[in-house]
Scaffold this active site. Structure first.
Site, mmCIF file in Angstrom:
data_model
loop_
_atom_site.group_PDB
_atom_site.id
_atom_site.type_symbol
_atom_site.label_atom_id
_atom_site.label_comp_id
_atom_site.label_asym_id
_atom_site.label_seq_id
_atom_site.Cartn_x
_atom_site.Cartn_y
_atom_site.Cartn_z
ATOM 1 N N SER A 45 -5.480 -39.234 15.339
ATOM 2 C CA SER A 45 -5.613 -40.549 15.897
ATOM 3 C C SER A 45 -5.395 -40.667 17.433
ATOM 4 O O SER A 45 -6.056 -40.023 17.865
ATOM 5 C CB SER A 45 -4.360 -41.158 15.000
ATOM 6 O OG SER A 45 -4.339 -42.659 15.149
ATOM 7 N N ASP A 170 -8.526 -43.822 9.866
ATOM 8 C CA ASP A 170 -7.584 -43.325 10.752
ATOM 9 C C ASP A 170 -6.752 -41.685 10.049
ATOM 10 O O ASP A 170 -6.563 -41.741 8.835
ATOM 11 C CB ASP A 170 -6.295 -44.010 10.859
ATOM 12 C CG ASP A 170 -5.520 -43.477 12.131
ATOM 13 O OD1 ASP A 170 -4.865 -42.477 12.043
ATOM 14 O OD2 ASP A 170 -5.257 -44.427 13.165
#
Length: 293
Positions: A45, A170
């Site tokens: 991320s 994500d």
């Protein structure tokens, strides 16, 4: 261009955390300014952006990525969210800003020349598998920024990312700390940059009904979001045990003054300065663990 890395027995791992990475960008720049160069870097991320900035050895971009970029009128906000482009306009942020004449140019030549190994983790939407990309998967700037975008596509707040015949959400859904891949690659020591203060533990997700409705076609995403806190907390406990054994060094923020969705420039700038000051203060302890003078 020949780049040399001086830390060869330890993985540098950057945790994600959205705009909390403004604080840890201060840690990153402390490493770069003091020429502490790891030969193995992993991120998920926001940690994937840190990994790329670190490997391109770009102090300015490290800060700008999580502070100055919010001043860009194309950055995002609720208007773009309700248009379906995401609260953070990920296509723009990751795929359009990194070229030489754009707002956040990336030194792709230095990134490519850096001999360090790289791992970036992203969550495959249908299978629920964490896929870790390496430098061998990156043939050009477009590949690199697609992979970083895939790793950083925050659930609900960003649209999924399509790359290599897969849709990604994500990478934080797989836990958020890339310890698993580093261990799998045979690394024995770990320098882990975290985005939560010491003692933090993640709670179960709220608003489960909304999650179920939003991702009703993707049960693996729902399952991962519901179980993420368990994996995350187990990873933290494992890292704390490793730290007690001298196998890991955990870099915690003293405080975390902002949320993962902060877009106020002043608050982000202050967050960065806090992290940078802490990095300078703690540098000697970092060097002691890494066995450098």
């Amino acid at each position: 261009m020949k780049l040399i890395n001086n830390i060869k027995d330890t993985a540098l791992i950057f945790e994600g955390g959205g705009m909390r990475a403004s604080y840890t960008a201060g840690f990153l720049n402390t490493l770069l300014e003091n020429e502490i160069y790891f030969d193995y870097v992993a991120g998920i991320s926001a940690g994937s952006s840190h990994s790329v900035n670190y490997l391109s050895r770009d102090i300015k971009r490290s800060r700008r990525s999580f502070v100055d970029l919010v001043l860009d009128p194309n950055f995002g906000g609720w208007k773009s969210f309700f248009k379906g482009e995401g609260f953070f306009r990920s296509q723009y942020i990751y795929e359009e800003t990194s070229y030489p004449d754009a707002s956040l140019p990336l030194d792709f030549d230095t990134f490519t020349a850096n001999p360090a190994q790289l791992r970036i983790g992203a969550f495959e939407r249908s299978s629920g598998e964490m896929i870790y990309y390496t430098k061998e998967d990156i043939h050009n700037m477009q590949d690199l920024m697609k992979i970083v975008r895939a790793s950083s596509s925050m659930p609900i707040f960003m649209p999924p990312t399509y790359f290599g015949d897969h849709y990604f959400v994500d990478g934080g859904l797989g836990g958020g700390i890339a310890l698993d891949i580093a261990k799998r690659d045979g690394v024995k020591k770990f320098f882990v940059v975290l985005t939560r203060p010491k003692g933090y533990r993640k709670n179960p997700i709220k608003f489960k009904g909304i999650i179920k409705a939003y991702y009703h076609k993707y049960p693996r995403v729902i399952e991962a979001m519901f179980n993420r806190h368990i994996i995350y907390n187990q990873t933290l406990e494992e890292l704390e045990e490793m730290e007690n054994e001298g196998k890991a060094f955990l870099v915690y923020p003293d405080v975390m003054p902002i949320s993962n969705r902060e877009i106020n420039y002043k608050k982000l700038s202050e967050s960065y300065e806090l992290g940078y000051a802490q990095g300078k203060r703690d540098l000697s302890r970092w060097k002691e663990f890494l066995c450098i003078e």
